[in-house]
Scaffold this motif. Structure first.
Motif, short mmCIF file in Angstrom:
data_model
loop_
_atom_site.label_atom_id
_atom_site.label_comp_id
_atom_site.label_asym_id
_atom_site.label_seq_id
_atom_site.Cartn_x
_atom_site.Cartn_y
_atom_site.Cartn_z
N ALA A 115 -5.48 15.63 10.11
CA ALA A 115 -5.64 15.74 8.64
C ALA A 115 -4.28 15.61 7.93
CB ALA A 115 -6.62 16.73 8.06
N GLU A 116 -3.32 16.48 8.68
CA GLU A 116 -1.98 16.60 7.88
C GLU A 116 -1.32 15.23 8.07
OE1 GLU A 116 0.07 19.76 9.50
OE2 GLU A 116 -1.22 21.44 8.72
N VAL A 117 -1.51 14.54 9.12
CA VAL A 117 -0.76 13.38 9.37
C VAL A 117 -1.36 12.10 8.55
CG1 VAL A 117 -0.18 11.58 11.18
CG2 VAL A 117 -0.16 13.94 11.72
N TYR A 118 -2.69 12.18 8.51
CA TYR A 118 -3.32 11.11 7.47
C TYR A 118 -4.08 11.77 6.51
CZ TYR A 118 -2.70 8.95 12.31
OH TYR A 118 -1.92 8.38 13.44
N PRO A 119 -3.47 12.25 5.42
CA PRO A 119 -4.37 12.92 4.44
C PRO A 119 -4.80 11.91 3.62
CG PRO A 119 -1.84 12.94 4.02
CD PRO A 119 -1.91 12.49 5.42
N TYR A 120 -4.54 10.72 3.60
CA TYR A 120 -4.91 9.65 2.56
C TYR A 120 -6.12 8.89 3.77
CZ TYR A 120 -1.31 7.98 5.55
OH TYR A 120 -0.41 7.63 6.50
N ALA A 121 -6.42 9.22 4.43
CA ALA A 121 -7.46 8.36 5.41
C ALA A 121 -8.83 8.11 4.65
CB ALA A 121 -7.79 9.11 6.77
N HIS A 122 -9.27 6.93 4.84
CA HIS A 122 -10.25 6.69 3.99
C HIS A 122 -10.91 5.48 4.68
CE1 HIS A 122 -6.96 4.22 2.57
NE2 HIS A 122 -7.74 3.24 2.23
N PRO A 123 -11.96 4.86 4.15
CA PRO A 123 -12.66 3.54 4.84
C PRO A 123 -11.81 2.35 4.64
CG PRO A 123 -14.33 4.81 3.43
CD PRO A 123 -12.89 5.32 3.32
N GLU A 124 -11.42 1.76 5.47
CA GLU A 124 -10.54 0.61 5.04
C GLU A 124 -11.11 -0.58 4.78
OE1 GLU A 124 -6.57 0.93 7.46
OE2 GLU A 124 -8.12 1.92 8.83
N LEU A 125 -12.31 -0.81 4.59
CA LEU A 125 -13.08 -1.94 4.08
C LEU A 125 -13.10 -1.74 2.62
CD1 LEU A 125 -15.89 -1.62 6.59
CD2 LEU A 125 -14.38 -3.55 6.30
N ASP A 126 -12.68 -2.79 1.95
CA ASP A 126 -12.91 -2.94 0.40
C ASP A 126 -14.31 -3.00 -0.04
OD1 ASP A 126 -10.19 -2.79 0.45
OD2 ASP A 126 -9.82 -4.95 0.28
N PHE A 127 -14.87 -2.46 -1.09
CA PHE A 127 -15.98 -2.55 -1.32
C PHE A 127 -16.15 -1.59 -3.10
CE2 PHE A 127 -15.95 1.80 0.63
CZ PHE A 127 -16.73 2.82 -0.34
N GLU A 128 -17.11 -2.12 -3.64
CA GLU A 128 -17.34 -1.63 -4.99
C GLU A 128 -18.79 -0.91 -5.33
OE1 GLU A 128 -16.58 -4.95 -7.64
OE2 GLU A 128 -14.50 -4.92 -7.41
N ASN A 129 -19.48 -1.16 -4.26
CA ASN A 129 -20.85 -0.47 -4.36
C ASN A 129 -21.51 -0.18 -3.11
OD1 ASN A 129 -22.33 -2.98 -3.83
ND2 ASN A 129 -21.53 -3.62 -5.88
#
Length: 356
Positions: A115-129
Motif C-alpha cells: 500500500a505504501e509502494v502503490y498508494p495510487y493502485a486502482h483498476p487500470e481499465l478505463d470506464f465511466e459507468n
C-alpha cells in the motif's frame, strides 16, 4: 647445723630451675632436628603467583579500567537483517513453517508495505459507468488492460448502452474487438451479457454477485471487479497475477480460484479485499513477474519465502521493472529507474493520478 640447713634451702631453687631447663631442652630437641633437616633440604623456587605482590583494591580498579573489553555483538532486528541481505543480493535464511497467527500477521504486513509502494493502485481499465467496466473486464481476458483501453472507446462510441450493444451486428463488433484477441468469443459474450441486462435487469448492471454471475461471460473474478470498483462492495479479484503471488508468498496452497479467494479472504478484514486485490495485481504486473521477479528491489523481500527465485542484484533487478503506458493517465513512459525513489523503492511518477 643451722648453717647447713640454710645452704640446702638456698640450693633448692637452683635445682628446680635446672630440672625445668632440662625438660625444656628435651621438648625442643625434635623442633631443632626438624629445623636442621629443613636447612639441609634443597631450597624450592617460589612460583610467579607466590612472588607477585598482592593487588590492592585501587590497583584492581585501575586494571579493570585500562583493560580493553571485547565489544558485545550488535543486535540487529530480524527484518532489518533480512532486508540488508536482500539489498546486497544475498539469500535470506530458509523459510520456516509458521503458525496461523504468524501467517495472518505476515500477510497483512505485506499488504501494508504494498500500500505504501502503490498508494495510487486502482483498476487500470478505463470506464465511466458499471456497464463499461463490466464489458471492459470481460474483454481483458487473455490480453492487457492497455489493449482494452485502446479498443473500448470505439466500441462505446458506437454502442453506448446495453440496449444498443444487444442489437448490434456481431460482425461489426468482431471487427472492433479484433485487436483484443479471441474476438469472436468476446463478441458473443458482450452481446450476450447486454441482452441479459436488458431482459433480466432492465438494462441496469445488478449490484449482487449472484445476479452478475448469471450473465454470459461473467465469472466471480469479473463480478468482484465490478462490485468492488463500481459499487464499492468488497471483493477479491483472483486473476493470474493474484493466483501466482499468493501462492509464491505461501498464503495458500490452493489452485482453484474459488478456494484461493476463500483462503486469502480469511486472512484479511472484508473491508480491505478490494484494495488488497489492486496491490497484489499491481505488484505482479510491475515487479513480481512470473518468470523472473525483480527480487533485488522488492520492498517485501524479507517477508517473501520465494526471495531469490528472481534477480537479486539491485542494479539488474531495476531493469526488470515494468510500467504500462496506460497505467498512469497523462504520464509519458520513462525508463524503469525513473520510477524509483532515493531509497531504490518504486515510487509514483510525477503527475500520476488515481483513475476512476
Amino acid at each position: 647445723m643451722a648453717e647447713k640447713t640454710a645452704k640446702k634451702t638456698a640450693s633448692a631453687p637452683k635445682a628446680a630451675a635446672s630440672a625445668k631447663a632440662a625438660e625444656s631442652a628435651e621438648k625442643a630437641a625434635p623442633a631443632k632436628r626438624a629445623a636442621s633437616a629443613k636447612k639441609a633440604a634443597p631450597a624450592r623456587t617460589a612460583t610467579p603467583a607466590e612472588t607477585a605482590p598482592a593487588k590492592t583494591a585501587t590497583a584492581r580498579t585501575t586494571a579493570a579500567k585500562t583493560t580493553p573489553k571485547k565489544a558485545a555483538p550488535k543486535k540487529v532486528a530480524p527484518r532489518k537483517a533480512a532486508a540488508g541481505r536482500a539489498a546486497a543480493g544475498k539469500p535470506v535464511a530458509a523459510w520456516k513453517p509458521e503458525s496461523r497467527t504468524a501467517l495472518v500477521r505476515r500477510a497483512r504486513r505485506i499488504d501494508r508495505e504494498l500500500a505504501e509502494v502503490y498508494p495510487y493502485a486502482h483498476p487500470e481499465l478505463d470506464f465511466e459507468n458499471p456497464f463499461q467496466l463490466l464489458v471492459a473486464t470481460v474483454l481483458s481476458a487473455q490480453t492487457t488492460d492497455l489493449r482494452v483501453n485502446q479498443t473500448t472507446p470505439t466500441l462505446f462510441a458506437k454502442y453506448p448502452t446495453p440496449e444498443e450493444l444487444a442489437e448490434a451486428n456481431p460482425e461489426e463488433v468482431e471487427e472492433i474487438l479484433r485487436p483484443c484477441g479471441f474476438f469472436r468469443a468476446k463478441t458473443k459474450s458482450v452481446i450476450g451479457l447486454s441482452k441479459g441486462l436488458v431482459e433480466s435487469f432492465g438494462g441496469e448492471v445488478p449490484g449482487r454477485l449472484e445476479d452478475l454471475v448469471k450473465l454470459p461471460g461473467v465469472g466471480r473474478k469479473t463480478a468482484f471487479v465490478v462490485l468492488g470498483n463500481a459499487f464499492g462492495r468488497p471483493g477479491i479479484t483472483v486473476d493470474t497475477h493474484f493466483q501466482r503471488l499468493v501462492r509464491r508468498w505461501r498464503w495458500t496452497e490452493e489452485t482453484e480460484p474459488d478456494k484461493i479467494e476463500a483462503a486469502v479472504g480469511a486472512l484479511f478484514p472484508k473491508s480491505e479485499w478490494t484494495d488488497l486485490s489492486h496491490h497484489v495485481i499491481w505488484h505482479g504486473r510491475r515487479m513480481c513477474h512470473a518468470r523472473k521477479p525483480a527480487c533485488g528491489v522488492c520492498p517485501i523481500a524479507p517477508l517473501c519465502p520465494a526471495y531469490g527465485e528472481g534477480e537479486t542484484d539491485p542494479e539488474k533487478a531495476k531493469k526488470l521493472l515494468k510500467y504500462e503506458k496506460g497505467g498512469f493517465p497523462g504520464q509519458r513512459l520513462k525508463p524503469p529507474q525513473a520510477y524509483l525513489d532515493a531509497g531504490g523503492r518504486p515510487a509514483p511518477p510525477l503527475g500520476a493520478v488515481s483513475g476512476t
